[in-house]
Design a protein around this motif. Structure first.
Motif, PDB file in Angstrom:
ATOM      1  N   LEU A 121     -39.448 -12.970 -70.169  1.00  0.00           N
ATOM      2  CA  LEU A 121     -38.199 -12.426 -70.936  1.00  0.00           C
ATOM      3  C   LEU A 121     -37.082 -12.042 -69.797  1.00  0.00           C
ATOM      4  O   LEU A 121     -36.913 -10.935 -69.588  1.00  0.00           O
ATOM      5  N   LYS A 122     -36.492 -13.043 -69.207  1.00  0.00           N
ATOM      6  CA  LYS A 122     -35.315 -12.817 -68.321  1.00  0.00           C
ATOM      7  C   LYS A 122     -34.592 -14.238 -68.133  1.00  0.00           C
ATOM      8  O   LYS A 122     -35.062 -15.332 -68.394  1.00  0.00           O
ATOM      9  N   ASP A 142     -31.693 -12.937 -78.240  1.00  0.00           N
ATOM     10  CA  ASP A 142     -31.218 -11.474 -77.938  1.00  0.00           C
ATOM     11  C   ASP A 142     -32.448 -10.299 -77.695  1.00  0.00           C
ATOM     12  O   ASP A 142     -32.401  -9.190 -78.236  1.00  0.00           O
ATOM     13  N   SER A 143     -33.354 -10.863 -77.249  1.00  0.00           N
ATOM     14  CA  SER A 143     -34.783  -9.928 -77.118  1.00  0.00           C
ATOM     15  C   SER A 143     -35.203  -9.559 -78.283  1.00  0.00           C
ATOM     16  O   SER A 143     -36.037  -8.517 -77.892  1.00  0.00           O
ATOM     17  N   MET A 144     -34.942 -10.036 -79.165  1.00  0.00           N
ATOM     18  CA  MET A 144     -35.455  -9.681 -80.450  1.00  0.00           C
ATOM     19  C   MET A 144     -36.189 -10.476 -81.520  1.00  0.00           C
ATOM     20  O   MET A 144     -35.447 -11.505 -81.422  1.00  0.00           O
ATOM     21  N   ALA A 192     -33.352 -16.306 -76.000  1.00  0.00           N
ATOM     22  CA  ALA A 192     -34.150 -15.413 -75.839  1.00  0.00           C
ATOM     23  C   ALA A 192     -33.763 -14.047 -75.217  1.00  0.00           C
ATOM     24  O   ALA A 192     -33.879 -13.115 -75.752  1.00  0.00           O
ATOM     25  N   PRO A 193     -33.238 -14.197 -73.862  1.00  0.00           N
ATOM     26  CA  PRO A 193     -32.901 -13.019 -73.305  1.00  0.00           C
ATOM     27  C   PRO A 193     -31.420 -12.769 -73.294  1.00  0.00           C
ATOM     28  O   PRO A 193     -30.959 -11.879 -72.631  1.00  0.00           O
ATOM     29  N   ASN A 194     -30.751 -13.500 -74.236  1.00  0.00           N
ATOM     30  CA  ASN A 194     -29.362 -13.511 -74.158  1.00  0.00           C
ATOM     31  C   ASN A 194     -28.658 -13.359 -72.728  1.00  0.00           C
ATOM     32  O   ASN A 194     -27.894 -12.497 -72.320  1.00  0.00           O
ATOM     33  N   GLN A 195     -29.017 -14.556 -71.869  1.00  0.00           N
ATOM     34  CA  GLN A 195     -28.617 -14.751 -70.708  1.00  0.00           C
ATOM     35  C   GLN A 195     -28.028 -16.081 -70.475  1.00  0.00           C
ATOM     36  O   GLN A 195     -28.525 -17.069 -70.350  1.00  0.00           O
TER      37      GLN A 195
ATOM     38  N   THR B 177     -36.677  -6.664 -72.046  1.00  0.00           N
ATOM     39  CA  THR B 177     -35.848  -7.283 -73.004  1.00  0.00           C
ATOM     40  C   THR B 177     -35.120  -8.530 -72.168  1.00  0.00           C
ATOM     41  O   THR B 177     -34.495  -9.393 -72.612  1.00  0.00           O
ATOM     42  N   GLY B 178     -35.212  -8.539 -70.747  1.00  0.00           N
ATOM     43  CA  GLY B 178     -34.519  -9.496 -69.894  1.00  0.00           C
ATOM     44  C   GLY B 178     -33.000  -9.175 -70.024  1.00  0.00           C
ATOM     45  O   GLY B 178     -32.230  -9.583 -69.198  1.00  0.00           O
ATOM     46  N   GLN B 179     -32.694  -8.073 -70.156  1.00  0.00           N
ATOM     47  CA  GLN B 179     -31.175  -7.604 -70.370  1.00  0.00           C
ATOM     48  C   GLN B 179     -30.819  -6.248 -69.831  1.00  0.00           C
ATOM     49  O   GLN B 179     -31.827  -5.339 -69.879  1.00  0.00           O
ATOM     50  N   TYR B 206     -32.234  -4.919 -84.333  1.00  0.00           N
ATOM     51  CA  TYR B 206     -33.793  -5.083 -84.197  1.00  0.00           C
ATOM     52  C   TYR B 206     -34.400  -4.757 -85.522  1.00  0.00           C
ATOM     53  O   TYR B 206     -35.419  -5.426 -86.047  1.00  0.00           O
TER      54      TYR B 206
END
Lengths: 511, 210
Positions: A121-122, A142-144, A192-195, B177-179, B206
């Motif tokens: 997750l990146k 957004d990682s959730m 998914a990782p908001n990137q 989280t990748g962030q 969340y």
């Protein structure tokens, strides 16, 4: 965890379509139905390191004749995976389409689009991620996890994704088969990782990846990845693309001359390749070689290969040679090849049946009848059986003589030969007389055959009644369950169709 | 620092000796990092490994047992109980192996809480760093609610007085989280507080999704 690529064990039975014309727009297209094509490490991979499996399923499919089944086993420190590749996309939009069906929404499965950083997750790792949790399908955004809807077992869900690489967002629409209104629809969801800018070059279907607790069994069909929305996101079509057993019959009639010819392979089990054989091939890294043999690219087996794999592959080579010969009307040579294949792999049902087809071609009827008596009970429920019996019946030439001698397998051949020739009325009259004179288990089989005739001639409601009536004392009801699943699908009763799908699955698990 | 010793596979040993190896045999497999032979015995080997750990003559061997438990990643209350006793050992090798292994054998809250405390308050920056590493990579059995609790604690640690704690807390969050949500551990307090509020809003969303 280092994972080697094991290509071929499922490539041998997974069948793919990728037309040259569509290549610019469709990066990947898997329908799992038509024609063996170039399928190598740069197209997709199948990982089966634990006890889980990735196999072809003819029982559950969204369209065509087959789908892919993923089966995870808890506690084996691994997970089965179908992973596909396409050229790296660094910008623009990517369109993804697929259908999935799970047998138990409480068991975890994961589906992802990812990039060069693989399944982390990146940025440039996982860009799009769906997973099941507590019976819900959730999207990781957004990682959730964000719950989408509660899944139902044995229901196909068609998923369409528009993945905007530059903006780092996606649109997602999921529809339940048969319904236009989506069960889930989100617009401009953070990836998914908001990137933003997270690149992608692969997709993956797996069981669970961390807890090793999932025993999910689920099915995947119609995977399509592309850069042209018009090609990938087709207008939602009501159920109708799925191939029913009557379609198999009709297709066979259109494509095959009315003389005995080899039956198409539908799974590795046809070739006697079960779990033990798969393990042997895997250990010898011979999966890709099997794929090459099946696609006709080679007929050579390295001498250094393990003896078990040697035997398996030589049996397939012999069978292919026999099939080629039979298609060229060289029945004697074909029979010799099929017999050799059967000697090498006695458990392969297709080798035995194709040998019968060769014998029928040679008009060696005593031998045909003797072998069929043993084979037919094992092929009940297989959509290829009626076609095979019809061709054998027609090959006898004198249908009148066949009618006079008609009992047991000969009676079925006569009936199916009449249907094949389009003489439905005569066929039904004959079946009716057989039904009137038959004892209990045979009555059920003749009711089923009358149901087949009704279904083939378009009287679906009558077919339903006959199939339902045949269940009572049918020696192998699974064949009727399959047909009732198709009947209800045709009648648009998706709930009953789903119920029979579940019953078939439960019946198989109980074996 | 490499976590792994060279592997010597000897499944034949496991097969020849059957399902119940002697303590000496198990000791040899642990010492020789023969994970395949140990794994072949299945989860019934766990209590035997815990006994080996608890009766070990030296901390070096204890660390090898902890490493084995890490690699097996099978939940075990007995293993957790044994490992927790060494969560504050001053032996570097043993401490690191214990910190890494605990999340692999347990999802109990006191494991996470102890690692968080180590991350924030241990006097040794190496132990603080590796506790964060364990929180980032090795809590594999946590439920969604437990993850939220962990994230809340990591977000709280973004406000720590110590720069290295803020940095490793952010690193753990970004691995999960990748962030980073733009949080700069070395930035001004005003800017840090602003980004912490962004993380807190993310966490609220969340939670509400569950």
């Amino acid at each position: 965890m280092a994972r080697r690529i094991q290509v071929g064990l499922v490539t041998a039975s997974l069948i793919f379509v990728a037309t040259a014309a569509a290549q610019a727009a469709a990066l990947v297209r898997y329908s799992f139905d038509d024609g063996v094509l170039e399928a190598g490490p740069d197209t997709f991979s199948v990982f089966q390191f634990g006890q889980g499996t990735v196999t072809v399923s003819a029982l559950n499919r969204f369209s065509g004749y087959r789908s892919v089944e993923l089966r995870d086993i808890p506690g084996d420190h691994s997970f089965p995976e179908l992973q596909g590749y396409f050229p790296l996309r660094k910008n623009g939009k990517l369109y993804l389409h697929f259908a999935i069906m799970t047998t138990d929404p409480a068991e975890e499965l994961n589906i992802a689009l990812a990039g060069p950083q693989w399944f982390k997750l990146k940025k440039h790792g996982i860009g799009f991620w769906l997973k099941t949790a507590d019976g819900y399908l959730a999207a990781i955004s957004d990682s959730m996890p964000k719950k989408l809807f509660a899944m139902r077992p044995f229901v196909w869900y068609v998923t369409d994704v528009t993945y905007d690489i530059d903006a780092g967002v996606y649109d997602l629409t999921i529809r339940q088969e048969g319904f236009e209104t989506p069960v889930a629809q989100v617009i401009a969801q953070p990836n998914a990782p908001n990137q933003p800018g997270s690149q992608v070059d692969k997709f993956s279907f797996i069981g669970d990846h961390e807890t090793d607790a999932s025993k999910v069994v689920y099915y995947v069909d119609d995977v399509l990845v592309g850069v042209d929305e018009a090609i990938v996101h087709q207008p939602f079509v009501a159920p109708g693309r799925r191939k029913l057993f009557i379609d198999y019959w009709n297709d066979a009639q259109r494509t095959r001359a009315a003389h005995p010819s080899p039956l198409p392979m539908t799974s590795l089990a046809d070739l006697g390749i079960g779990p033990a054989e798969t393990a042997a091939l895997r250990e010898d890294r011979a999966g890709e070689l099997l794929g090459q043999i099946l696609s006709g690219k080679t007929a050579e087996v390295p001498a250094a290969l393990g003896s078990r794999s040697q035997t398996i592959l030589q049996s397939v080579i012999a069978w292919r040679a026999g099939a080629e010969d039979l298609r060229s009307d060289e029945a004697e040579s074909a029979l010799r090849h099929f017999e050799r294949a059967s000697q090498l792999s006695p458990s392969a049902p297709l080798f035995k049946m194709d040998a019968v087809m060769a014998l029928a071609h040679l008009a060696r009827w005593e031998e045909v009848d003797r072998r069929l008596a043993a084979i037919v009970p094992l092929w009940r429920g297989d959509p290829r059986l009626p076609t095979a019996l019809a061709m054998i019946g027609l090959a006898r030439g004198d249908l009148g003589a066949l009618e006079r001698e008609a009992n047991g397998p000969l009676a079925e051949q006569y009936f199916l030969a009449l249907l094949w020739k389009g003489e439905a009325t005569r066929a039904e009259q004959f079946a009716g007389s057989m039904l009137a004179n038959a004892a209990a288990p045979a009555q059920a089989i003749w009711r089923e055959r009358l149901g087949d005739s009704a279904f083939l001639t378009g009287n679906t409601e009558r077919a339903r009644g006959l199939y339902e009536a045949s269940l009572a004392e049918h020696p192998q009801p699974a064949s009727v369950w399959l047909k009732l699943s198709d009947v209800y699908f045709k009648l648009g009763d998706l709930e009953r169709e789903r119920a029979f799908r579940e019953r078939i699955y439960g019946g198989l698990r109980g074996r | 620092m490499s976590r792994f010793l060279p592997v010597q596979l000897s499944l034949l040993s496991a097969l020849l000796l059957g399902q119940d190896p002697s303590a000496a045999q198990l000791h040899n497999w642990v010492s020789g990092h023969n994970l395949a032979a140990i794994k072949a015995l299945g989860q019934p080997v766990l209590p035997k490994l815990v006994r080996l750990y608890e009766t070990a003559a030296d901390e070096g061997f204890k660390a090898r047992v902890a490493q084995t438990l890490y690699e097996l990643s099978w939940k075990s209350p007995e293993a957790k109980r044994a490992l927790m006793k060494d969560m504050h050992t001053t032996s570097s090798d043993l401490r690191l192996q214990v910190q890494w292994a605990l999340g692999r054998v347990s999802n109990d809250q006191d494991v996470v809480d102890t690692l968080l405390a180590n991350m924030r308050d241990d006097s040794n920056p190496l132990f603080r760093d590796k506790a964060a590493c364990a929180l980032a990579n090795d809590q594999i059995h946590l439920s969604e609610r437990q993850k939220i609790r962990l994230f809340a604690a990591l977000i709280d640690a973004l406000d720590d007085d110590k720069l290295d704690v803020r940095s490793i807390a952010l690193q753990a969050l970004s691995i999960h989280t990748g962030q980073t949500k733009g949080f700069n551990p070395g930035g001004s307090q005003v800017e840090r507080e602003r980004k912490i509020r962004v993380w807190q809003r993310w966490l609220e969303e969340y939670k509400s999704g569950l």
